[in-house]
Design a protein around this motif. Sequence first.
Motif, short mmCIF file in Angstrom:
data_model
loop_
_atom_site.label_atom_id
_atom_site.label_comp_id
_atom_site.label_asym_id
_atom_site.label_seq_id
_atom_site.Cartn_x
_atom_site.Cartn_y
_atom_site.Cartn_z
N ASP A 195 20.81 17.94 -5.72
CA ASP A 195 21.37 18.99 -4.88
C ASP A 195 22.71 19.46 -5.49
OD1 ASP A 195 22.39 20.66 -2.96
OD2 ASP A 195 21.89 19.37 -1.27
N HIS A 250 19.11 17.70 6.02
CA HIS A 250 18.92 19.15 6.06
C HIS A 250 19.48 19.74 7.34
CE1 HIS A 250 16.87 19.37 2.33
NE2 HIS A 250 15.88 18.59 2.72
N TYR A 299 23.58 19.27 6.99
CA TYR A 299 24.31 19.93 5.90
C TYR A 299 25.00 21.24 6.32
CZ TYR A 299 25.45 22.05 1.46
OH TYR A 299 26.15 22.66 0.45
#
Length: 221
Positions: free
Chosen positions: A190, A145, A148
């Motif tokens: 995702d 996270h 990214y």
Amino acid sequence: MLDDEKLLKYCLQHSTDTGLLLQDLERHTNLRTLNPQMLSGPFQGMLLKMLSQMIRPRRILEIGTFTGYSAICLAQGLESNGQLHTIEADDEVASIATEYFRRAGLEQKITLHLGDAASVVPALDEIFDLIFLDAGKMDYARHYHLAYPKLRPGGFLLADNVLWSGKVVRDEKDATAQALRAFNTMIQNDDRVENLLLPLRDGLMLARKRDDIVPRPGNGP
Ligand SMILES: C[S@@+](CC[C@H](N)C(=O)[O-])C[C@H]1O[C@@H](n2cnc3c(N)ncnc32)[C@H](O)[C@@H]1O
């Protein structure tokens, strides 16, 4: 994952070897560190080098340097003015990495950040073409996270050890296997990436950040 030692040996015998410096680093790591098995090794090292040479990145981020083996491999594919940033929390192994970056003539191309990736990554003012996640397996989701937003559209993220010696399918209770199962499921769900889980060595997740994402209404300017 190549369980068959004979087959792995055969594959290595039919692959270019990584060279004397990396062989020396592997020996040094075996003698001087408590968990030498964390080092990528020749098979994965060559793969990382080749992937990097295919991508020709300008900026690479590695989370989890250890003694610098994978950083040296990844740096081989950098563009001529490229830079690799690598993060390590343990200063003892980081000092081995620093020595080998110098011996590899890569001290101008590799910046080693000593500290916790959770604080270093947000402070990096860079966009990366290639990111390699290889630090604490329990932290993969958190590091993903954080990393990214720093990956350019079309860029690649690789995550090592995602099969955890097969325990992701064999051991319900192992806490690391649970964390990696959750990580693999998160990547699979995702939509912002396309991904390939390679059953190579301990499992390598390849994810490419889509460059065809249409911003949701209300999210853009
Ligand atoms: C598997 S080893 C990395 C191996 C290396 N990439 C290679 O292939 O040779 C993982 C490393 O991540 C470091 N590490 C673990 N958690 C970290 C964190 N939160 N921030 C920075 N480094 C971390 C560990 O100290 C260890 O050296």
